[in-house]
Design an enzyme around this catalytic site. Structure first.
Site, short mmCIF file in Angstrom:
data_model
loop_
_atom_site.label_atom_id
_atom_site.label_comp_id
_atom_site.label_asym_id
_atom_site.label_seq_id
_atom_site.Cartn_x
_atom_site.Cartn_y
_atom_site.Cartn_z
N ASP A 1 -0.96 5.60 12.23
CA ASP A 1 -0.91 4.20 12.65
C ASP A 1 0.50 3.61 12.63
O ASP A 1 0.67 2.40 12.71
CB ASP A 1 -1.82 3.34 11.77
N HIS B 1 1.17 3.85 7.67
CA HIS B 1 0.72 4.54 6.46
C HIS B 1 0.99 6.05 6.59
O HIS B 1 0.26 6.73 7.30
CB HIS B 1 -0.76 4.28 6.20
N SER C 1 0.81 -1.22 0.00
CA SER C 1 0.00 0.00 0.00
C SER C 1 0.85 1.27 0.00
O SER C 1 0.42 2.31 -0.50
CB SER C 1 -0.93 0.02 1.22
#
Length: 212
Positions: free
Chosen positions: A185, A188, A15
């Site tokens: 977090d 990310h 991601s």
């Protein structure tokens, strides 16, 4: 700069690389890869390059293996940038622990994929560390992540790859700022966190270490 005019630069990962490149932010995403492309283009407009993003959110090294032929070999990169391992570690600390990738499997799978890419395409490699935006090296997930980072550094040496030390880049900024400044977090990043990664990447490409 190590990149040469007309070369094809392919990024693959999870991601952190994806960053919406398959939907709202196609085709480059809105993360570090897009920043790298923008700043290298700005600094070296005399070196036209083709940029390709093949990040997919949630991927581990197992997922890369399943799509390596399509998303790497068939892309025929001159340079291949790989950043993978965050999910391989993170899953062990989540409710999806069965999907975590043990260190030995991670190392052997990644080594096999890199060898396949080099043998099939002749590409040069850029290997970026997995990371966690956590300053306490004794914290369990950070300690485990550091073991995977060591593998990436080892493979960079084996393959003569450029090594982008993303964990060290975050450690440097964490010396004077909290993790929350970079990501909610610890994984990310917001845009400034992506800039930390991009800066480390650009320095590796534009200012490679002198050997000998």
């Amino acid at each position: 700069m190590l990149f040469e005019a007309g070369q094809r630069v392919v990024f693959i990962g999870d991601s952190i690389t994806d960053c919406g490149r398959r939907d709202a932010h196609a085709p480059y995403g809105n993360g570090y890869m897009s920043l790298v492309r923008a700043f290298i283009t700005a600094r070296r407009p005399d070196v036209p390059l083709t940029w390709v993003n093949r990040g997919i959110s949630g991927n581990t090294v197992r997922d890369l293996a399943a799509r390596w032929e399509r998303d790497v070999i068939e892309q025929r990169p001159d340079w291949l940038s790989v950043m993978i391992g965050i999910n391989d570690v993170w899953r062990a600390f989540s409710d999806r622990a069965a999907e975590a990738v043990p260190l030995d499997e991670y190392e052997e799978t990644l080594r096999t994929l890199l060898r396949r890419a080099v043998d099939a395409t002749g590409c040069r490699l850029v290997l970026a560390d997995p990371y966690i935006i956590e300053p306490d090296r004794g914290e369990p997930q950070r300690a485990e992540s550091d073991r995977y980072t060591t593998v990436v550094a080892k493979l960079a040496g084996e393959f003569g790859a450029l090594h982008v030390a993303t964990q060290q880049a975050f450690d440097d900024v964490l010396a004077c700022s909290p993790p929350s400044r970079w990501a909610a977090d610890r994984i990310h990043p917001e845009l400034p966190g992506h800039a930390v990664i991009a800066d480390a990447f650009i320095r590796a490409v534009l200012e490679p270490p002198v050997v000998g």
